[in-house]
Design a protein around this motif. Structure first.
Motif, PDB file in Angstrom:
ATOM      1  N   ALA A  83      -1.121 -10.815   0.106  1.00 35.30           N
ATOM      2  CA  ALA A  83      -0.217  -9.669   0.201  1.00 35.30           C
ATOM      3  C   ALA A  83      -0.831  -8.520   0.991  1.00 35.30           C
ATOM      4  O   ALA A  83      -0.182  -7.952   1.886  1.00 35.30           O
ATOM      5  N   TYR A  84      -2.065  -8.170   0.689  1.00 34.38           N
ATOM      6  CA  TYR A  84      -2.710  -7.052   1.391  1.00 34.38           C
ATOM      7  C   TYR A  84      -2.935  -7.417   2.856  1.00 34.38           C
ATOM      8  O   TYR A  84      -2.668  -6.615   3.750  1.00 34.38           O
ATOM      9  N   LEU A  85      -3.400  -8.627   3.107  1.00 34.16           N
ATOM     10  CA  LEU A  85      -3.589  -9.082   4.482  1.00 34.16           C
ATOM     11  C   LEU A  85      -2.262  -9.053   5.234  1.00 34.16           C
ATOM     12  O   LEU A  85      -2.183  -8.571   6.366  1.00 34.16           O
ATOM     13  N   GLY A  86      -1.199  -9.539   4.604  1.00 36.23           N
ATOM     14  CA  GLY A  86       0.114  -9.567   5.244  1.00 36.23           C
ATOM     15  C   GLY A  86       0.633  -8.171   5.577  1.00 36.23           C
ATOM     16  O   GLY A  86       1.191  -7.946   6.651  1.00 36.23           O
ATOM     17  N   LEU A  87       0.419  -7.231   4.663  1.00 34.01           N
ATOM     18  CA  LEU A  87       0.871  -5.857   4.907  1.00 34.01           C
ATOM     19  C   LEU A  87       0.137  -5.239   6.093  1.00 34.01           C
ATOM     20  O   LEU A  87       0.767  -4.668   6.990  1.00 34.01           O
ATOM     21  N   ILE A  88      -1.171  -5.368   6.115  1.00 32.61           N
ATOM     22  CA  ILE A  88      -1.945  -4.758   7.206  1.00 32.61           C
ATOM     23  C   ILE A  88      -1.700  -5.510   8.518  1.00 32.61           C
ATOM     24  O   ILE A  88      -1.668  -4.889   9.587  1.00 32.61           O
ATOM     25  N   ASP A 103      -9.418  -4.467  10.359  1.00 35.27           N
ATOM     26  CA  ASP A 103      -8.729  -3.943   9.178  1.00 35.27           C
ATOM     27  C   ASP A 103      -7.907  -5.034   8.507  1.00 35.27           C
ATOM     28  O   ASP A 103      -7.846  -5.107   7.275  1.00 35.27           O
ATOM     29  N   VAL A 104      -7.284  -5.878   9.310  1.00 38.74           N
ATOM     30  CA  VAL A 104      -6.475  -6.984   8.773  1.00 38.74           C
ATOM     31  C   VAL A 104      -7.364  -7.933   7.967  1.00 38.74           C
ATOM     32  O   VAL A 104      -7.042  -8.302   6.832  1.00 38.74           O
ATOM     33  N   LYS A 105      -8.495  -8.320   8.551  1.00 38.43           N
ATOM     34  CA  LYS A 105      -9.410  -9.243   7.863  1.00 38.43           C
ATOM     35  C   LYS A 105     -10.007  -8.599   6.619  1.00 38.43           C
ATOM     36  O   LYS A 105     -10.157  -9.250   5.589  1.00 38.43           O
ATOM     37  N   LEU A 106     -10.330  -7.329   6.720  1.00 41.05           N
ATOM     38  CA  LEU A 106     -10.867  -6.613   5.563  1.00 41.05           C
ATOM     39  C   LEU A 106      -9.849  -6.590   4.426  1.00 41.05           C
ATOM     40  O   LEU A 106     -10.209  -6.778   3.258  1.00 41.05           O
ATOM     41  N   ALA A 107      -8.591  -6.396   4.756  1.00 37.28           N
ATOM     42  CA  ALA A 107      -7.543  -6.329   3.742  1.00 37.28           C
ATOM     43  C   ALA A 107      -7.457  -7.619   2.933  1.00 37.28           C
ATOM     44  O   ALA A 107      -7.218  -7.581   1.719  1.00 37.28           O
ATOM     45  N   GLY A 108      -7.661  -8.760   3.571  1.00 35.82           N
ATOM     46  CA  GLY A 108      -7.624 -10.022   2.838  1.00 35.82           C
ATOM     47  C   GLY A 108      -8.676 -10.073   1.746  1.00 35.82           C
ATOM     48  O   GLY A 108      -8.394 -10.452   0.606  1.00 35.82           O
ATOM     49  N   GLY A 109      -9.889  -9.678   2.073  1.00 37.68           N
ATOM     50  CA  GLY A 109     -10.967  -9.663   1.078  1.00 37.68           C
ATOM     51  C   GLY A 109     -10.735  -8.640  -0.008  1.00 37.68           C
ATOM     52  O   GLY A 109     -10.943  -8.903  -1.192  1.00 37.68           O
ATOM     53  N   GLY A 111      -7.924  -7.494  -1.005  1.00 31.98           N
ATOM     54  CA  GLY A 111      -6.817  -7.960  -1.836  1.00 31.98           C
ATOM     55  C   GLY A 111      -7.254  -8.959  -2.890  1.00 31.98           C
ATOM     56  O   GLY A 111      -6.684  -9.002  -3.982  1.00 31.98           O
ATOM     57  N   LEU A 112      -8.267  -9.765  -2.585  1.00 27.59           N
ATOM     58  CA  LEU A 112      -8.792 -10.699  -3.583  1.00 27.59           C
ATOM     59  C   LEU A 112      -9.346  -9.942  -4.786  1.00 27.59           C
ATOM     60  O   LEU A 112      -9.067 -10.282  -5.937  1.00 27.59           O
ATOM     61  N   TYR A 113     -10.137  -8.917  -4.510  1.00 23.89           N
ATOM     62  CA  TYR A 113     -10.748  -8.133  -5.589  1.00 23.89           C
ATOM     63  C   TYR A 113      -9.694  -7.404  -6.422  1.00 23.89           C
ATOM     64  O   TYR A 113      -9.678  -7.514  -7.646  1.00 23.89           O
ATOM     65  N   ALA A 114      -8.848  -6.634  -5.752  1.00 30.11           N
ATOM     66  CA  ALA A 114      -7.850  -5.859  -6.487  1.00 30.11           C
ATOM     67  C   ALA A 114      -6.829  -6.775  -7.150  1.00 30.11           C
ATOM     68  O   ALA A 114      -6.419  -6.533  -8.289  1.00 30.11           O
ATOM     69  N   GLY A 115      -6.445  -7.846  -6.463  1.00 35.12           N
ATOM     70  CA  GLY A 115      -5.482  -8.786  -7.037  1.00 35.12           C
ATOM     71  C   GLY A 115      -6.013  -9.485  -8.266  1.00 35.12           C
ATOM     72  O   GLY A 115      -5.248  -9.820  -9.183  1.00 35.12           O
ATOM     73  N   TRP A 116      -7.312  -9.741  -8.333  1.00 39.50           N
ATOM     74  CA  TRP A 116      -7.909 -10.390  -9.498  1.00 39.50           C
ATOM     75  C   TRP A 116      -7.640  -9.581 -10.762  1.00 39.50           C
ATOM     76  O   TRP A 116      -7.446 -10.133 -11.835  1.00 39.50           O
ATOM     77  N   LEU A 117      -7.586  -8.265 -10.612  1.00 40.49           N
ATOM     78  CA  LEU A 117      -7.307  -7.398 -11.757  1.00 40.49           C
ATOM     79  C   LEU A 117      -5.821  -7.304 -12.068  1.00 40.49           C
ATOM     80  O   LEU A 117      -5.453  -6.932 -13.169  1.00 40.49           O
ATOM     81  N   GLY A 118      -4.978  -7.600 -11.103  1.00 43.62           N
ATOM     82  CA  GLY A 118      -3.539  -7.552 -11.329  1.00 43.62           C
ATOM     83  C   GLY A 118      -2.815  -6.825 -10.211  1.00 43.62           C
ATOM     84  O   GLY A 118      -3.420  -6.129  -9.396  1.00 43.62           O
ATOM     85  N   ASP A 120      -0.831  -4.299 -10.353  1.00 45.98           N
ATOM     86  CA  ASP A 120      -0.885  -2.836 -10.415  1.00 45.98           C
ATOM     87  C   ASP A 120      -2.151  -2.303  -9.754  1.00 45.98           C
ATOM     88  O   ASP A 120      -2.122  -1.279  -9.073  1.00 45.98           O
ATOM     89  N   HIS A 121      -3.267  -3.007  -9.921  1.00 39.25           N
ATOM     90  CA  HIS A 121      -4.501  -2.595  -9.260  1.00 39.25           C
ATOM     91  C   HIS A 121      -4.411  -2.799  -7.741  1.00 39.25           C
ATOM     92  O   HIS A 121      -4.936  -1.989  -6.969  1.00 39.25           O
ATOM     93  N   LEU A 122      -3.772  -3.867  -7.330  1.00 38.86           N
ATOM     94  CA  LEU A 122      -3.577  -4.102  -5.899  1.00 38.86           C
ATOM     95  C   LEU A 122      -2.750  -2.976  -5.291  1.00 38.86           C
ATOM     96  O   LEU A 122      -3.116  -2.410  -4.252  1.00 38.86           O
ATOM     97  N   PHE A 123      -1.659  -2.635  -5.943  1.00 37.90           N
ATOM     98  CA  PHE A 123      -0.815  -1.543  -5.459  1.00 37.90           C
ATOM     99  C   PHE A 123      -1.614  -0.243  -5.397  1.00 37.90           C
ATOM    100  O   PHE A 123      -1.546   0.505  -4.422  1.00 37.90           O
ATOM    101  N   GLY A 124      -2.399   0.012  -6.438  1.00 34.24           N
ATOM    102  CA  GLY A 124      -3.231   1.210  -6.471  1.00 34.24           C
ATOM    103  C   GLY A 124      -4.244   1.236  -5.338  1.00 34.24           C
ATOM    104  O   GLY A 124      -4.468   2.273  -4.712  1.00 34.24           O
ATOM    105  N   ALA A 125      -4.870   0.091  -5.073  1.00 32.23           N
ATOM    106  CA  ALA A 125      -5.863   0.011  -3.992  1.00 32.23           C
ATOM    107  C   ALA A 125      -5.227   0.335  -2.647  1.00 32.23           C
ATOM    108  O   ALA A 125      -5.807   1.069  -1.838  1.00 32.23           O
ATOM    109  N   ILE A 126      -4.052  -0.202  -2.412  1.00 33.55           N
ATOM    110  CA  ILE A 126      -3.364   0.035  -1.143  1.00 33.55           C
ATOM    111  C   ILE A 126      -2.973   1.508  -1.013  1.00 33.55           C
ATOM    112  O   ILE A 126      -3.254   2.156   0.000  1.00 33.55           O
ATOM    113  N   VAL A 127      -2.337   2.044  -2.042  1.00 34.01           N
ATOM    114  CA  VAL A 127      -1.889   3.441  -1.998  1.00 34.01           C
ATOM    115  C   VAL A 127      -3.081   4.380  -1.872  1.00 34.01           C
ATOM    116  O   VAL A 127      -3.074   5.305  -1.035  1.00 34.01           O
ATOM    117  N   LEU A 128      -4.130   4.165  -2.669  1.00 37.42           N
ATOM    118  CA  LEU A 128      -5.300   5.034  -2.613  1.00 37.42           C
ATOM    119  C   LEU A 128      -6.000   4.962  -1.255  1.00 37.42           C
ATOM    120  O   LEU A 128      -6.524   5.965  -0.767  1.00 37.42           O
TER     121      LEU A 128
END
Length: 168
Positions: A83-88, A103-109, A111-118, A120-128
């Motif tokens: 999701a994060y990779l796709g957005l960027i 930035d695109v490649k970084l987003a994939g990695g 997204g793995l970290y934030a997505g592992w938590l859920g 809501d954390h992924l959304f927070g990581a992107i917005v922040l």
């Protein structure tokens, strides 16, 4: 992640604790190197974006094996990366001069970290990440150290946003 670390220590799940601490170590080392490199050179080397993604996939994947919520975390981790990779990637394709492929490649990695938590954390990581990037850009424009056409590195803001999401 602090909650997961505390629960793992309380429950005596030392394998989960070790895997999550290892993932944070990988994240920290890669984040420092990528931030310094992007600020100096305006690029995110494949070696380090790859190390971030591979290190996260391995360590957090192992954490999925020793966690009660393993499969849901595993699918959330993969979905977050995509999701994060796709957005960027979409932002890169829309505005060729904005987001770079680093930035695109970084987003994939990330997204793995934030997505592992859920999600809501992924959304927070992107917005922040976007908020951090915007605040820095605004501060630089207001202090006349940049203009509206100045190219600013976005990797550090993405890393900061994800780090903040991992801590809360």
């Amino acid at each position: 992640m602090p909650t997961i670390l505390a629960e793992a220590a309380h429950d005596g799940n030392w394998l989960l604790l070790a895997a999550v601490l290892a993932s944070l170590a990988v994240f920290s080392v890669c984040a420092v190197i990528l931030t310094v490199t992007d600020l100096r050179e305006h690029r995110l080397p494949n070696r380090w974006t790859g190390a971030l993604a591979a290190g996260g996939a391995v360590t957090l994947g192992l954490a999925c094996l020793v966690n009660d919520a393993g499969w849901s975390r595993f699918w959330s981790m993969l979905g977050g990366g995509v999701a994060y990779l796709g957005l960027i990637l979409l932002l890169h394709l829309i505005s060729r001069t904005g987001m770079g492929l680093g930035d695109v490649k970084l987003a994939g990695g990330l997204g793995l970290y934030a997505g592992w938590l859920g999600w809501d954390h992924l959304f927070g990581a992107i917005v922040l990440g976007f908020v951090a990037g915007g605040v820095v850009a605004l501060a630089l424009v207001l202090t006349r150290r940049a203009t509206g056409s100045t190219h600013l590195p976005f990797g550090p803001a993405m890393l900061l946003g994800t780090a903040a999401a991992l801590l809360f």
